[in-house]
Design a protein around this motif. Structure first.
Motif, short mmCIF file in Angstrom:
data_model
loop_
_atom_site.label_atom_id
_atom_site.label_comp_id
_atom_site.label_asym_id
_atom_site.label_seq_id
_atom_site.Cartn_x
_atom_site.Cartn_y
_atom_site.Cartn_z
N LEU A 41 0.86 -1.19 0.00
CA LEU A 41 0.00 0.00 0.00
C LEU A 41 0.89 1.24 0.00
O LEU A 41 1.73 1.40 0.89
CB LEU A 41 -0.91 0.01 1.24
CG LEU A 41 -1.71 1.27 1.50
CD1 LEU A 41 -2.83 1.43 0.49
CD2 LEU A 41 -2.29 1.28 2.91
N THR A 51 -13.06 2.16 -1.76
CA THR A 51 -13.53 1.41 -2.94
C THR A 51 -12.95 0.00 -2.95
O THR A 51 -13.63 -0.96 -3.29
CB THR A 51 -13.11 2.14 -4.23
OG1 THR A 51 -13.36 3.51 -4.06
CG2 THR A 51 -13.86 1.61 -5.43
N ALA A 103 -3.10 3.24 -5.39
CA ALA A 103 -2.41 3.19 -4.10
C ALA A 103 -2.07 1.77 -3.69
O ALA A 103 -1.22 1.55 -2.84
CB ALA A 103 -3.29 3.83 -3.03
N LEU A 104 -2.72 0.79 -4.29
CA LEU A 104 -2.42 -0.61 -3.96
C LEU A 104 -1.71 -1.26 -5.13
O LEU A 104 -1.98 -0.94 -6.28
CB LEU A 104 -3.70 -1.38 -3.66
CG LEU A 104 -4.31 -1.27 -2.27
CD1 LEU A 104 -5.69 -1.89 -2.28
CD2 LEU A 104 -3.45 -1.94 -1.21
#
Ligand code: SF4
Ligand code: SF4
Lengths: 129, 392
Positions: A41, A51, A103-104
């Protein structure tokens, strides 16, 4: 037509060969590019929208309040951060696909067997922009 | 001679999955067989109703470990139809390539299992070694060996890179050679011939009457294939032949599967040569308008059907899955009648049944009110020993 010992030539041909099996863990094959392993992350990118958690098919992502050990100056407006429980994860990459901020990401780390439940978590990268 | 009823299962005699057969025997011969299913209810259909379409894809992928891509293909194309959207051609081609790779590994796996059931473990080890080639390709393309997670509503999630195409094409040449070798081997090797020829005969008219699907019906000389009859994905453009065999026995099922693998290799090479250049997927909206759809696809084991009813929200109202194995059970009952006990494992295995796993078989001698328990290995060994004795 039945022909006795029909497989013998094949067996002889394979006889001098090495075993096909790789003796893991003494011998390791490199993972293929694109293998879906442990998550990472990128904290600076995450806006805490949730989300990823909503789309996770096995509800492996929990949106937790900003942990104290994380730098407060990076805190996003929502004050939330997704926590991935790899014990429940299917490694489907849907969270990565759903994230609007990239972001991941999934690393190639696949040897995740552990005796410690706490070790079954994502890696948090606090540096990358 | 008096008959004896032999219940087998709820655990499976051939594969390690829960199902119940009551087999009536007269000496060594089976006179009647009944199949009872329903020991492995996992509640997947209900769970689908509680999840969004996106999450359902991954849930349905886990209906079956071998044909995971078939389930997602059927489901996603159903939802795409409800949304009334045309998926980009490249997306469809890649979807079809993965479908055919899946057929290759599924049939190769089955060939090994069939070899194991007739006591020809060498075949099992060689086929499963060759299957690794396809498993590696699937991992290269999708990032996983089993649940590829390639399909998504509106296309596929990963592209096939240019560098990968030569490797794949070369691999398909190798694989086709192996398939041709196995076809030759199976038609010459005495073990295979003795245990498969004339065993588990399903005549053409019965195959039609009992509604068999997939390689089972094609091995009874019926050219029924959903890929030709109701083409989905890119099957309307890809040239291929529907493989049939007319001896209607277990050997025919072996041959049909191997021939299908050869066809699949050709199809994959053709598709890699003709890969369209457009997008791989569309971004579609999450709410699916009200409607219902019946989506069909030819999975490795036969025709797979998904019925999806939507209600305008982002969750389906009903999802119903009809797997090919279900359609093949009546044929198994028919095929078992008149066979030897020793042939039960290979006949059951010949439809490539897919249920879920356990490992115990109960034999009950009704006349003597005696019960004894055999596990699947014992039944398999019994079959092998029986044929050894018969031969010498
Ligand atoms: S990782 Fe992405 S999807 Fe998940 S909360 Fe952060 S920004 Fe949102
Ligand atoms: S990879 Fe899939 S299962 Fe794992 S956390 Fe992401 S969405 Fe959930």
């Amino acid at each position: 037509m039945p022909r006795p010992a029909a497989m013998e030539p094949e067996l002889l041909r394979n006889f001098p060969r090495k075993p096909f099996t790789v003796f893991y863990p003494f011998e390791r094959l490199p993972p293929f590019e694109g293998l879906r392993g442990r998550h990472i992350l990128y904290l600076k990118r995450c806006v805490g929208c949730g989300t990823c958690a909503k789309d996770c098919p096995s509800a492996a992502i929990e949106m937790i309040d900003w942990p104290d050990e994380f730098p407060q100056e990076l805190k996003n407006k929502a004050g939330k951060v997704p926590k991935v429980d790899l014990g429940r994860c299917l490694f489907c990459e849907q969270c990565v696909e759903s994230c609007p901020r990239d972001a991941l990401e999934m690393t190639q780390e696949y040897e995740l067997a552990t005796f410690d439940r706490k070790a079954m978590e994502w890696i948090v990268d606090m540096e990358t922009e | 001679m008096s008959t004896v009823k032999v219940p087998i299962g709820p655990q499976h005699p051939a594969l390690k999955e829960p199902i119940n057969f009551t087999i009536e025997i007269e000496g060594e011969q089976v006179v009647d067989a009944k199949v009872r299913i329903g020991y492995n209810h996992r509640g997947i259909e209900k769970a689908c109703e509680l999840r969004t379409y996106v999450r359902d894809i991954y849930l349905l992928e886990r209906v079956c470990g071998i044909c995971s891509h078939s389930h997602t293909t059927t489901f996603t194309q159903g939802v795409e139809e409800l949304l009334d959207e045309d998926v980009p051609r490249r997306g469809l081609y890649i979807r079809t390539i993965v479908c055919e790779l899946e057929r290759l590994h599924s049939h190769m796996l089955w060939l090994g299992v069939a070899g194991h059931e007739i006591g020809f473990d060498t075949l099992l080890h060689y086929t499963w070694r060759d299957r690794e080639l396809v498993m590696d390709f699937l991992e290269m393309i999708s990032g996983n060996r089993v649940n590829y997670a390639m399909n998504t509503i509106g296309g596929v999630r990963r592209d096939i890179s240019k560098d990968l195409i030569p490797t794949l094409k070369k691999g398909m040449d190798t694989f086709r050679e192996r398939c041709e070798y196995y076809l030759k081997l199976c038609s010459e090797e005495p073990t295979v011939l003795e245990r498969t020829q004339g065993v588990g005969v399903l005549p053409t008219h019965m195959a039609r009457k009992l509604g068999a699907v997939g390689p089972t019906v094609r091995a009874s000389a019926v050219d029924m294939d959903c890929r030709k009859d109701d083409p989905c994905a890119a099957y309307d453009e890809v040239p291929f032949e529907v493989c049939t065999w007319d001896s209607c026995d277990v050997f025919a099922r072996v041959a049909v599967r191997i021939l299908e693998m050869i066809q699949s290799c050709n199809m994959i090479q053709w598709m890699l040569d003709h890969l369209p250049k457009d997008e791989i997927r569309l971004k579609l909206k999450r709410r699916v308008p009200e409607g219902e759809v019946l989506s069909r696809y030819e999975a490795p084991r036969g025709e797979l059907i998904h019925y999806i009813k939507s209600n305008g929200t982002d969750k389906p109202e009903r999802v119903k899955v009809r797997t090919p194995t279900l359609a093949n059970w009546p044929s198994v009952e028919y095929m078992l009648k008149g066979c030897y006990i020793a042939d039960v494992p290979i006949i059951v295995a010949s439809i490539d049944p897919c249920i879920s796993c356990t490992d115990r078989v109960t034999f009950v001698d009704v006349e003597k009110e005696k019960t004894w328990v055999w596990d699947s290995n014992q039944l398999r060994r019994y079959g092998i020993e029986f044929y050894k004795k018969k031969r010498w």
